[in-house]
Design a protein around this motif. Sequence first.
Motif, mmCIF file in Angstrom:
data_model
loop_
_atom_site.group_PDB
_atom_site.id
_atom_site.type_symbol
_atom_site.label_atom_id
_atom_site.label_comp_id
_atom_site.label_asym_id
_atom_site.label_seq_id
_atom_site.Cartn_x
_atom_site.Cartn_y
_atom_site.Cartn_z
ATOM 1 N N TYR A 11 -17.006 11.447 -3.744
ATOM 2 C CA TYR A 11 -17.277 10.472 -2.687
ATOM 3 C C TYR A 11 -16.354 9.268 -2.711
ATOM 4 C CZ TYR A 11 -20.412 8.903 -6.469
ATOM 5 O OH TYR A 11 -20.948 8.544 -7.663
ATOM 6 N N VAL A 12 -15.573 9.081 -3.752
ATOM 7 C CA VAL A 12 -14.659 7.938 -3.806
ATOM 8 C C VAL A 12 -13.304 8.265 -3.186
ATOM 9 C CG1 VAL A 12 -13.399 6.446 -5.389
ATOM 10 C CG2 VAL A 12 -15.802 6.844 -5.746
ATOM 11 N N LEU A 13 -12.771 9.439 -3.455
ATOM 12 C CA LEU A 13 -11.452 9.789 -2.933
ATOM 13 C C LEU A 13 -11.380 9.787 -1.408
ATOM 14 C CD1 LEU A 13 -10.223 12.486 -5.461
ATOM 15 C CD2 LEU A 13 -9.311 10.200 -5.099
ATOM 16 N N ILE A 65 -0.823 -0.286 -1.328
ATOM 17 C CA ILE A 65 -0.423 -0.059 -2.707
ATOM 18 C C ILE A 65 -1.654 -0.004 -3.614
ATOM 19 C CG2 ILE A 65 0.784 -1.090 -4.676
ATOM 20 C CD1 ILE A 65 2.877 -2.100 -2.622
ATOM 21 N N GLY A 66 -2.609 -0.890 -3.367
ATOM 22 C CA GLY A 66 -3.840 -0.881 -4.164
ATOM 23 C C GLY A 66 -4.620 0.409 -4.014
ATOM 24 N N PHE A 67 -4.791 0.872 -2.779
ATOM 25 C CA PHE A 67 -5.491 2.139 -2.553
ATOM 26 C C PHE A 67 -4.723 3.302 -3.182
ATOM 27 C CE2 PHE A 67 -7.780 0.119 1.107
ATOM 28 C CZ PHE A 67 -9.050 0.371 0.644
ATOM 29 N N SER A 68 -3.398 3.294 -3.062
ATOM 30 C CA SER A 68 -2.596 4.377 -3.639
ATOM 31 C C SER A 68 -2.735 4.411 -5.152
ATOM 32 C CB SER A 68 -1.127 4.208 -3.259
ATOM 33 O OG SER A 68 -0.977 4.270 -1.862
ATOM 34 N N LEU A 69 -2.731 3.242 -5.794
ATOM 35 C CA LEU A 69 -2.910 3.194 -7.242
ATOM 36 C C LEU A 69 -4.297 3.676 -7.653
ATOM 37 C CD1 LEU A 69 -1.141 -0.150 -8.176
ATOM 38 C CD2 LEU A 69 -0.428 2.162 -8.773
ATOM 39 N N MET A 70 -5.314 3.286 -6.893
ATOM 40 C CA MET A 70 -6.664 3.747 -7.224
ATOM 41 C C MET A 70 -6.797 5.258 -7.066
ATOM 42 S SD MET A 70 -9.246 0.801 -5.854
ATOM 43 C CE MET A 70 -8.535 0.596 -4.221
ATOM 44 N N ILE A 71 -6.168 5.817 -6.019
ATOM 45 C CA ILE A 71 -6.195 7.268 -5.825
ATOM 46 C C ILE A 71 -5.478 7.959 -6.985
ATOM 47 C CG2 ILE A 71 -5.273 9.148 -4.400
ATOM 48 C CD1 ILE A 71 -5.853 7.359 -1.950
ATOM 49 N N ALA A 72 -4.307 7.431 -7.369
ATOM 50 C CA ALA A 72 -3.554 8.032 -8.473
ATOM 51 C C ALA A 72 -4.343 7.965 -9.776
ATOM 52 C CB ALA A 72 -2.213 7.326 -8.626
ATOM 53 N N LEU A 73 -4.975 6.836 -10.055
ATOM 54 C CA LEU A 73 -5.769 6.709 -11.275
ATOM 55 C C LEU A 73 -6.990 7.627 -11.254
ATOM 56 C CD1 LEU A 73 -5.605 2.865 -11.886
ATOM 57 C CD2 LEU A 73 -4.533 4.663 -13.246
ATOM 58 N N MET A 74 -7.593 7.776 -10.087
ATOM 59 C CA MET A 74 -8.765 8.643 -9.986
ATOM 60 C C MET A 74 -8.377 10.106 -10.180
ATOM 61 S SD MET A 74 -11.888 8.452 -9.813
ATOM 62 C CE MET A 74 -12.727 7.191 -8.951
ATOM 63 N N LEU A 75 -7.200 10.496 -9.689
ATOM 64 C CA LEU A 75 -6.741 11.873 -9.880
ATOM 65 C C LEU A 75 -6.230 12.107 -11.296
ATOM 66 C CD1 LEU A 75 -4.882 12.463 -6.508
ATOM 67 C CD2 LEU A 75 -7.098 13.379 -7.201
#
Length: 87
Positions: A11-13, A65-75
């Motif tokens: 549900y976060v991605l 950039i913030g959303f992209s970093l959060m997506i990368a960290l979550m993956l």
Amino acid sequence: AAKRDTRIRVYVLPLMAIGSILALYQYIIGYVPDVEILGCSLDVSCTERYIWEFGFVDFPLMSFIGFSLMIALMLWASPGEPTGSEE
């Protein structure tokens, strides 16, 4: 996570993907105002830059950039052990 939910990605991605798409759209209409699909009000401009750092970084780019970093960290994070009943 506070509840150690290992399925948080489910549900976060999607929420982070929607946020990054909206941030990218806002960044693009800041540079090319003719691309604007959704209407903006007459009082508040969608293309005005309120924050402008280093000659190219504005608020929509910061959020993208913030959303992209959060997506990368979550993956990148390991899913961990599935949680059953708390003992």
